[in-house]
Design an enzyme around this catalytic site. Structure first.
Site, short mmCIF file in Angstrom:
data_model
loop_
_atom_site.label_atom_id
_atom_site.label_comp_id
_atom_site.label_asym_id
_atom_site.label_seq_id
_atom_site.Cartn_x
_atom_site.Cartn_y
_atom_site.Cartn_z
N HIS A 64 0.95 -1.27 -0.09
CA HIS A 64 0.00 -0.14 0.17
C HIS A 64 0.96 1.07 -0.18
O HIS A 64 0.62 2.40 -0.75
CB HIS A 64 -0.92 -0.05 1.02
CG HIS A 64 -1.62 1.19 1.50
ND1 HIS A 64 -1.31 2.07 2.44
CD2 HIS A 64 -2.85 1.67 0.85
CE1 HIS A 64 -2.18 3.09 2.36
NE2 HIS A 64 -2.91 2.93 1.62
N GLU A 78 -4.09 7.97 7.86
CA GLU A 78 -4.93 7.12 7.09
C GLU A 78 -5.16 6.04 7.84
O GLU A 78 -6.32 5.62 8.08
CB GLU A 78 -4.38 6.68 5.66
CG GLU A 78 -5.33 5.78 5.03
CD GLU A 78 -4.76 5.40 3.64
OE1 GLU A 78 -3.69 5.83 3.20
OE2 GLU A 78 -5.46 4.70 2.78
N GLU A 135 2.28 1.73 -3.17
CA GLU A 135 0.98 2.36 -4.16
C GLU A 135 1.16 4.12 -4.12
O GLU A 135 1.14 4.59 -4.97
CB GLU A 135 -0.33 1.74 -3.83
CG GLU A 135 -1.55 2.61 -4.44
CD GLU A 135 -2.43 2.84 -3.54
OE1 GLU A 135 -2.98 4.06 -3.15
OE2 GLU A 135 -3.03 1.80 -2.95
N HIS A 136 0.95 4.30 -2.73
CA HIS A 136 1.19 5.93 -2.51
C HIS A 136 2.57 6.44 -3.27
O HIS A 136 2.31 7.61 -3.79
CB HIS A 136 1.03 6.16 -1.04
CG HIS A 136 -0.29 6.23 -0.66
ND1 HIS A 136 -0.54 7.42 0.03
CD2 HIS A 136 -1.10 5.53 -0.54
CE1 HIS A 136 -1.92 7.20 0.59
NE2 HIS A 136 -2.12 5.88 0.14
#
Lengths: 425, 421
Positions: free
Chosen positions: B67, B142, B70-71
């Site tokens: 993840h 997040e 991905e960012h």
């Protein structure tokens, strides 16, 4: 091909056809819109849920869902929305288009008949809904209300609205309150249903390739059987400017704080400036190119999300931000600073990006039956219906000066902070 | 290039084994004005232990790194991907799931430019110690946000109650602690392994021309020497960790996740397994089922109730989730209903109704270009053919479903997770 056509049925009632053979479905909604008022909100809110679950012909929920399943998984759902200071009650139906039926039956016509059964011939007796139905829907509606509170983002927005609009109908929740829901009787629900048929502005929206003549004649027949006394919808209370900034702080056992800002926008819903105001909110806090995303989130890492939304029907703009309490003042300062930057005209890059992004987004509405249906059904409160194509043209025509003008008409009214309880640290 | 048609759907798509090593799927949709593209890698949050074929040791990486990657991939030395899309007007995004990471955009203009942006930024990583540090702050926020989302907490607590070792029990974004261990070097190591084009797929749906897509791919894709990735998971016992778990949050109504852990004999399930299980779940607890209607009538569940066959590499479970003021009762009723159905058998007409309904819903899925494109990626990574499901729906019989019912959802492997105030 024209994007849509509309046919009047009777006073305050029309059908909007959006022809689209590219879809596998027909999407049909019946929308009843009434003024949102504290004293009637809960009574009206329960109606679409009550009538979506059963009807005189299929008195049990399980019977209705079996009929829908047999119609190739057709689905009916109830919705209650707040559009400006109106309460919009909707029955939405989605069904497979006739060309996919395995035995040649007309799925869409059967579904349309069913939808009218639900709306016009509910399961009632002696001017009352049945106790078990009303009690079940009351419990579900209260749960839905509480369920929303579980989502802190929604909760924070609702709380801001409650404070900012405490003297305006907009402050009323679309479901009313848990206490009012609790008090609904079988008669209340019946009266609300019959008032709705009598007084609401009605719009039937059809997206797909259903036969227009058949829909029209069925709709006319159904509506001719009810007594109508439509009086029009009131305009939303318009507050052009905020006087003082009101700050509200609430504490809960949460890990991440929420900051919500409510702004007044000095632009009426029918004003020619509304497309420009849409751009302004987008430049301010729309996509990843926006001022808030690029600065408050990316450059300063103050929050995970920070976005702005313009509500045309109520002439307001809300900013939402997920951020830790210690960063809230910094975030607030920066959000207001970014608005000043727009007033000063410092947004050339964002302006171009926003313009293509908005047009792109509106253009893609026509590729989703659901978005198309919503596009037209929320316009029930407007005097004129606009197609997505026309809105793209309006967006293209927005100038930089228009945006500066809009930004100058925005004033901060209320700041709401949801923070974690100190002892939870 | 292979053309695959469906008579029932009146649709067709193209499958291309591109010379770069990438699999490409293109479905042109008549009379659509927008297009949607998704570029995905067969790599998600559970892939924390891996090696290339021939390498001696497995590499173990911190949780949440897929993840995080991905960012970070959106950034570059010059204009980041969002800034580039801002010039073309696409609406772009990305997501990481347990087993895949996907980058996507939709647009109604400038499709060629947008596709080039997508292909280029995903193929050109740029990670530095400094940008990694900045991202740790954003992702930390997040992760904190999800601690307040009751449905999310409820589900992960259930997974932790079902699984001892499998990384599916860990939050997709990792933890504040685990992501603090991520470095630019580790990101490159994951990138170089999983973003090899032979481990990826591209799907494009909507107002597009197949030859145009291929020619942009010819121009932008860099050849990847095909590699074989081995993924490892610690041995997962058959039994569960604990039958009940509770988490406190300021919620006005309890949220629950109730699930059965299934024995995962092979790494992946077949498309037929998926469809049969979905029919079975619809029969047990779908909107037409006596169970669902009874619980709804009694006010024990509401419309947020859902069920899911939750499966991927090395994990398989059945989940029931929703809001309830009495989660224990919901779980007891589900167990009871399964027991009863096992004894009484499944009514043939109920099976037919459910089958027809799911068949219709399957066709409806083809309205949405984003849904179709994501399904294509999912099918590609799992070795399914997109259009096969409609045929499978026609073949399945009630006895297939009954057999499945006998072998699944055993009470001793179930657990309940509740989030309450």
């Amino acid at each position: 091909m024209k994007s849509f056509s509309k046919k009047e049925l009777c006073s305050g009632a029309k059908v909007v056809f959006v022809p689209a053979s590219r879809f596998k479905t027909n999407d049909i909604s019946i929308n009843f819109t009434l003024p949102l008022r504290a004293e009637t909100a809960s009574n009206y809110a329960i109606v679409p849920f009550l009538i979506s679950r059963s009807c005189a012909k299929y008195p049990k929920a399980s019977e209705l869902s079996n009929v829908l399943a047999g119609l190739y998984g057709a689905s009916v759902s109830a919705n209650v929305r707040k559009i400006g200071e109106n309460q919009s009650l909707t029955l939405d139906l989605t069904c497979l288009d006739d060309r996919f039926s395995l035995d040649g039956e007309s799925i869409s016509y059967k579904c349309l008949e069913l939808l009218f059964e639900l709306a016009f011939r509910p399961r009632v007796e002696n001017n009352a809904f049945f106790t078990e139905d009303v009690e079940r829907e009351k419990a579900l509606l209260i749960q839905a209300l509480y369920g929303e509170e579980n989502e802190k983002r929604i909760y924070a927005q609702t709380q801001l609205e409650k404070h900012m609009f405490k003297n305006e109908p907009y402050g009323v929740h679309r479901f009313g309150t848990a206490k009012q829901i609790e008090a609904i009787t079988e008669n209340d629900a019946y009266n609300a249903w019959s008032k709705m048929l009598e007084k609401a502005k009605i719009q039937i929206t059809v997206v797909g390739s259903a036969d227009e003549d058949k829909v029209l004649s069925l709709a006319k027949k159904e509506l001719s059987s009810i007594k109508r006394s439509y009086e029009g919808l009131p305009e939303a209370a318009f507050v052009s400017k905020a006087s003082d900034v009101n700050t509200v702080v609430e504490r809960q056992k949460i890990k991440q704080g929420k900051l919500v800002l409510g702004f007044r926008v000095d632009i009426k819903p029918e004003s020619e400036l509304t497309p420009a105001m849409k751009s302004t909110a987008d430049i301010f806090g729309g996509g990843p190119y926006s001022k808030l995303f690029a600065n408050v989130r990316e450059k300063m890492s103050l929050c995970y999300y920070c976005s702005a939304r313009y509500n045309k029907a109520k002439s307001i703009m809300l900013v939402q931000c997920g951020c830790e309490e210690e960063n809230m003042d910094k975030a607030l300062y920066e959000i207001l600073n970014q608005l000043e930057q727009i007033k000063l005209g410092n947004f050339d890059n964002e302006f171009n990006s926003s313009k293509i992004a908005i047009s792109d987004m509106i253009n893609s509405v026509s590729d989703s039956p659901d978005m198309l249906k919503n596009w037209y059904s929320v316009q029930i409160v407007s005097s004129e219906i606009k197609s997505p194509e026309l809105s793209v043209e309006e967006n293209e025509a927005v100038t930089k000066e228009d945006v500066i003008e809009c930004a100058k008409r925005i004033t901060l009214d209320t700041v709401y902070k949801l923070c974690s309880e100190k002892e939870a640290e | 290039m292979r053309e695959i048609k469906s008579e029932i759907l009146q649709e067709k798509y193209y499958e291309i084994n591109h010379k770069s090593g990438l699999k490409i799927y293109v479905m042109p949709k008549e009379n659509y004005s927008s297009s949607y593209a998704v570029f995905g890698t067969n790599y998600g949050s559970i892939d924390t232990k891996f090696k290339l074929e021939g390498e001696k040791d497995f590499t173990t990486v911190p949780e949440g790194i897929a993840h995080f990657l991905e960012h970070k991939l959106f950034e570059s030395e010059e204009l980041d991907a969002f800034e580039q899309y801002a010039k073309t007007g696409a609406s772009a995004n990305a997501y990481t799931s347990f087993d895949k990471t996907c980058y996507l955009f939709s647009c109604s203009n400038n499709f060629k430019d947008n596709l080039k942006i997508l292909l280029n930024f995903v193929q050109n990583p740029y990670f530095t110690a400094e940008t990694v540090k900045k991202e740790q702050g954003i992702i930390g926020q997040e992760i904190a946000m999800y601690y307040d989302v009751p449905g999310w907490m409820s589900m992960f607590n259930l997974l932790r109650a079902l699984y001892h070792n499998h990384p599916v029990k860990i939050d997709i974004a990792g933890t504040k602690e685990s992501i603090s261990k991520i470095t630019d070097k580790l990101l490159y190591s994951c990138y170089n392994t999983f973003y090899n084009l032979s481990n990826m797929a591209l799907a494009v749906v909507g107002n597009v021309d197949v030859n145009e897509v291929v020619s942009i791919c010819d121009e932008c894709l860099k050849y990847s020497e095909p590699i074989k990735i081995e993924r490892a998971f610690d041995e997962e016992p058959k039994d569960i960790v604990q039958p009940y778990v509770e988490y406190k949050l300021d919620v006005s109504m309890s949220v629950f996740s109730f699930g059965f852990k299934e024995e995962c004999k092979t790494a992946k399930r077949s498309l037929r397994d998926m469809i049969e299980t979905n029919i079975l779940l619809e029969i047990i607890a779908g909107e037409t089922s006596p169970l669902y209607n009874k619980l709804l009538e009694e006010g024990v569940i509401n419309e947020s109730f859902s069920k899911e066959y939750f499966t991927g590499n090395g994990f398989e479970a059945v989940l029931f989730e929703g809001e309830s003021n009495n989660p224990e009762k919901v779980s007891e009723c589900i167990k009871e209903e399964i027991k009863n159905l096992r004894q009484s058998g499944i009514d043939a007409s109920r099976f037919e109704t459910v089958r027809r309904s799911l068949y219709g819903r399957e066709i409806m899925e083809y309205n949405d270009i984003d849904g179709v494109a994501n399904s294509m990626i999912y099918c590609s990574f799992n070795g399914y053919e997109l259009f096969d499901s409609l045929e499978i729906y026609k073949e399945i019989t009630v006895s297939d479903i009954e057999k499945r019912l006998q072998n699944m959802m055993k009470e001793e492997y179930s657990a309940l997770s509740v989030v309450k105030a």
